[in-house]
Design a protein around this motif. Structure first.
Motif: not given
Length: 383
Positions: A73-88
């Motif tokens: 982790h580079e900070s204390d939480r997630i700051y981005l608004k959304g996440y897009i992937v092909r496969e998880w």
């Protein structure tokens, strides 16, 4: 990957609709859709404050295979608004794994979508540039109303939203754990310098790289004044990375002008690089789709070598706009020739657009922290 039947949708501001499946949190989110080309490092990407206000697309097709863990982790939480992937991957396998990416996104309230053609999406962004978009787990019944919301979205108060609120000394509780399981690269230094690190959305590893060189690191909020910095009596100043349009940070730019007059050695990274340039009379511009990933080639003009760098930015310093006699371009992007670094003549200072603390495998850019230490040593010797 588990087979889920919960639908999710990505609607872009140009009207393009992608249909996929939901993972992470549910609901609706709007942000600026960008892509990153890193094959690994999704844990660092998720927790990088520089992604504030953005919906991030991973071009690598499989995400989550080594799970998530606090060490990345580079900070204390997630700051981005959304996440897009092909496969998880819902069954990660790694000796450092502390959980899976789906649960992590749920805990952080971040909406994800998978199962869409991320190649097609990436090609669209490369052709037309970054654009706003909406990720939702609800059926889009009124497309025009949704498009109106999407097109009106703007990233505002980015640095203010991610910066800390108080002056604090950096305390690292992770490095000992990292050296227990990973090869140590601790430099053999005894500088004991005091560094003031401006928090524009800084990544933990910037402070760790300084701490590994036996520096005392004081992290200060974005709106700390030059007078407050002077009272801290630092040996050097670090200007961190961060999100948003650099030109919007008018007060910070004025503060940096005052810091330049104090002639304290300065090292700037990413947003810090851009703000330093603006404070010295240069201009910045928004790139068509930015540089995001851990495989960006940069030429160091001083040593005539090409470096593999980690990057995450949508703006760049216009190299030709640096006033004559104030500084010069020291690094350029090998792909598009944009400015990737500046050396200054009017102060003991240099900056880079990429992330030397986040080198993608080899230690190509680690030397920049050592260069900062030498800059401080030379400055103190000449005082």
């Amino acid at each position: 990957m588990l087979e889920h039947t919960k639908k999710a949708y990505l609607l872009l501001s140009d009207g393009t609709l992608f249909e996929g499946y939901s993972f992470g949190a549910t609901g609706t989110t709007i942000g600026e859709v960008v892509f990153t080309t890193g094959m690994t490092g999704y844990g660092e990407t998720l927790t990088d404050p520089s992604y504030y206000g953005q919906i991030v697309t991973q071009t690598f097709p499989l995400i989550g295979n080594y799970g998530v863990n606090q060490m990345d982790h580079e900070s204390d939480r997630i700051y981005l608004k959304g996440y897009i992937v092909r496969e998880w991957c819902d069954q990660p396998s790694n000796f450092r794994c502390e959980g899976d990416i789906n649960t992590f996104l749920q805990q952080q309230g971040v909406i994800g979508i998978y199962g869409i053609d991320t190649r097609s999406l990436t090609r669209k962004i490369r052709e037309f540039g970054v654009m706003n978009g909406m990720v939702t787990t609800e059926p889009i019944t009124d497309k025009e109303a949704a498009l109106k919301q999407i097109r009106e979205f703007e990233i505002t108060d980015a640095v203010k939203s991610v910066s800390g609120k108080q002056i604090v000394d950096f305390v690292d509780n992770i490095s000992d754990k990292m050296t227990a399981v990973l090869p140590s690269t601790k430099p053999n230094t005894n500088n004991n310098f005091h560094i003031v690190l401006f928090d524009f959305g800084y990544k933990y590893n910037i402070a760790r790289c300084l701490a590994r060189r036996n520096c005392k690191v004081t992290v200060v909020p974005y709106n700390t004044t030059a007078e407050q910095v002077k009272e801290l009596n630092p040996d050097g100043i670090m200007l961190s990375n961060g999100p948003g349009n650099p030109a919007e940070n008018v007060e910070v730019i004025e503060t940096i002008r005052e810091l330049v007059k104090m002639q304290i050695p300065i090292f700037g990274i990413c947003l810090g690089h851009q703000l330093m340039a603006l404070a010295n009379g240069a201009r910045t511009e928004k790139l068509k789709y930015g540089h995001r990933g851990s495989n960006q080639p940069v030429i160091d003009l001083n040593i005539d070598q090409t470096l593999v760098t980690s990057q995450n930015h949508g703006y760049a310093v216009v190299g030709d706009s640096i006033p004559e006699g104030v500084g010069r371009v020291s690094h350029v992007n090998a792909n598009d020739g944009t400015c990737e670094g500046v050396e200054y003549f009017n102060a003991p200072a240099f900056t880079v657009q990429f992330h030397p603390e986040a080198r993608g495998g080899p230690l190509d850019t680690d030397y920049l922290f050592d260069r900062f230490m030498k800059l401080i040593e030379d400055h103190k010797r000449n005082q």
